[in-house]
Design a protein around this motif. Structure first.
Motif, PDB file in Angstrom:
ATOM      1  N   LYS A   1       7.014   7.788   1.065  1.00 30.94           N
ATOM      2  CA  LYS A   1       8.424   7.467   1.307  1.00 30.94           C
ATOM      3  C   LYS A   1       8.590   6.703   2.615  1.00 30.94           C
ATOM      4  O   LYS A   1       9.405   5.798   2.722  1.00 30.94           O
ATOM      5  CB  LYS A   1       9.273   8.742   1.360  1.00 30.94           C
ATOM      6  CG  LYS A   1       9.507   9.364   0.019  1.00 30.94           C
ATOM      7  CD  LYS A   1      10.426  10.561   0.142  1.00 30.94           C
ATOM      8  CE  LYS A   1      10.619  11.206  -1.218  1.00 30.94           C
ATOM      9  NZ  LYS A   1      11.452  12.400  -1.144  1.00 30.94           N
ATOM     10  N   GLN A   2       7.809   7.090   3.624  1.00 29.11           N
ATOM     11  CA  GLN A   2       7.927   6.500   4.954  1.00 29.11           C
ATOM     12  C   GLN A   2       6.717   5.621   5.260  1.00 29.11           C
ATOM     13  O   GLN A   2       5.585   6.039   5.019  1.00 29.11           O
ATOM     14  CB  GLN A   2       8.027   7.610   6.018  1.00 29.11           C
ATOM     15  CG  GLN A   2       9.174   8.579   5.810  1.00 29.11           C
ATOM     16  CD  GLN A   2      10.518   7.910   5.999  1.00 29.11           C
ATOM     17  OE1 GLN A   2      10.664   7.032   6.854  1.00 29.11           O
ATOM     18  NE2 GLN A   2      11.501   8.321   5.217  1.00 29.11           N
ATOM     19  N   ILE A   3       6.955   4.443   5.818  1.00 26.45           N
ATOM     20  CA  ILE A   3       5.859   3.539   6.189  1.00 26.45           C
ATOM     21  C   ILE A   3       4.982   4.187   7.257  1.00 26.45           C
ATOM     22  O   ILE A   3       3.775   3.937   7.314  1.00 26.45           O
ATOM     23  CB  ILE A   3       6.384   2.160   6.644  1.00 26.45           C
ATOM     24  CG1 ILE A   3       5.242   1.138   6.755  1.00 26.45           C
ATOM     25  CG2 ILE A   3       7.124   2.262   7.966  1.00 26.45           C
ATOM     26  CD1 ILE A   3       4.644   0.711   5.448  1.00 26.45           C
TER      27      ILE A   3
ATOM     28  N   MET B   1       0.918   4.206   7.739  1.00 26.62           N
ATOM     29  CA  MET B   1       0.264   3.711   8.954  1.00 26.62           C
ATOM     30  C   MET B   1      -0.655   4.770   9.553  1.00 26.62           C
ATOM     31  O   MET B   1      -1.740   4.443  10.025  1.00 26.62           O
ATOM     32  CB  MET B   1       1.320   3.248   9.962  1.00 26.62           C
ATOM     33  CG  MET B   1       2.012   1.982   9.495  1.00 26.62           C
ATOM     34  SD  MET B   1       3.477   1.433  10.427  1.00 26.62           S
ATOM     35  CE  MET B   1       3.195   1.959  12.054  1.00 26.62           C
ATOM     36  N   VAL B   2      -0.260   6.025   9.511  1.00 25.73           N
ATOM     37  CA  VAL B   2      -1.110   7.095  10.019  1.00 25.73           C
ATOM     38  C   VAL B   2      -2.304   7.290   9.097  1.00 25.73           C
ATOM     39  O   VAL B   2      -3.425   7.537   9.537  1.00 25.73           O
ATOM     40  CB  VAL B   2      -0.303   8.413  10.147  1.00 25.73           C
ATOM     41  CG1 VAL B   2      -1.209   9.589  10.417  1.00 25.73           C
ATOM     42  CG2 VAL B   2       0.749   8.275  11.241  1.00 25.73           C
TER      43      VAL B   2
ATOM     44  N   ILE C   1       0.845  -1.197   0.000  1.00 25.74           N
ATOM     45  CA  ILE C   1       0.000   0.000   0.000  1.00 25.74           C
ATOM     46  C   ILE C   1       0.880   1.248   0.000  1.00 25.74           C
ATOM     47  O   ILE C   1       0.601   2.213  -0.717  1.00 25.74           O
ATOM     48  CB  ILE C   1      -0.970  -0.021   1.200  1.00 25.74           C
ATOM     49  CG1 ILE C   1      -1.922  -1.226   1.078  1.00 25.74           C
ATOM     50  CG2 ILE C   1      -1.755   1.282   1.287  1.00 25.74           C
ATOM     51  CD1 ILE C   1      -2.717  -1.517   2.327  1.00 25.74           C
ATOM     52  N   GLN C   2       1.964   1.224   0.754  1.00 18.25           N
ATOM     53  CA  GLN C   2       2.909   2.340   0.794  1.00 18.25           C
ATOM     54  C   GLN C   2       3.425   2.645  -0.611  1.00 18.25           C
ATOM     55  O   GLN C   2       3.434   3.797  -1.043  1.00 18.25           O
ATOM     56  CB  GLN C   2       4.085   1.996   1.712  1.00 18.25           C
ATOM     57  CG  GLN C   2       5.208   3.005   1.695  1.00 18.25           C
ATOM     58  CD  GLN C   2       6.454   2.516   2.430  1.00 18.25           C
ATOM     59  OE1 GLN C   2       6.554   1.350   2.825  1.00 18.25           O
ATOM     60  NE2 GLN C   2       7.406   3.404   2.610  1.00 18.25           N
TER      61      GLN C   2
END
Length: 149
Positions: free
Chosen positions: A117-119, A123-124, A110-111
């Motif tokens: 760029k950041q997992i 998640m947020v 999904i990322q």
């Protein structure tokens, strides 16, 4: 067959390659056949006569993509037609991510699809869904089965 599309300057002005389901690819091909713009799938139709041939010619000659305001106006029209009280292009992006998560896609997949760029951003971005809560409960119950009491 796997179809892919290059998204140029998408969210965050980033380019990325995304897979396309076959039915979506077929719909996009049919849409492109209407205007046959050499560079864009969604060209700016511009202003002028609304006659189909005039719109087709403007879209074929366009050098700029459809503006965000036009996309937002199309979303409003679709919501009204479908009697949906709220929704935006961003709502579609969020819904896509949520459905992918609920269907078992990894956060890393999904990322990549969302271009984060950041997992942590992914998640947020993803809220805890009812489906994922039920799946977590089933997993915990399965892990507890057979444990001594």
């Amino acid at each position: 067959m796997l179809f892919r599309s290059i998204i140029r300057a998408g969210k965050g002005k980033k380019d990325r390659m995304v897979p396309l389901p076959t039915p979506m690819y077929q719909d996009l091909c049919a849409y492109w056949k209407f205007h046959k713009n050499p560079l864009l799938i969604f060209p700016n139709a511009g202003r002028g006569h609304h006659h189909e041939d005039a719109v087709r010619q403007r879209m074929h000659a366009a050098t700029d993509p459809m503006p965000m305001g036009s996309i937002q106006a199309l979303m409003v029209a679709a919501r009204k037609e479908l009697n949906i009280p709220y929704g935006s292009a961003h709502t579609l992006r969020h819904s896509f991510a949520t459905h992918m998560l609920e269907s078992g896609a990894s956060l890393h997949t999904i990322q990549a699809l969302l271009g984060h760029k950041q997992i942590n951003t992914t998640m947020v971005y993803l809220h805890l869904t009812h489906q994922s809560s039920q799946d977590a409960l089933r997993l915990m119950e399965g892990l507890c089965d057979g444990l001594p009491r």
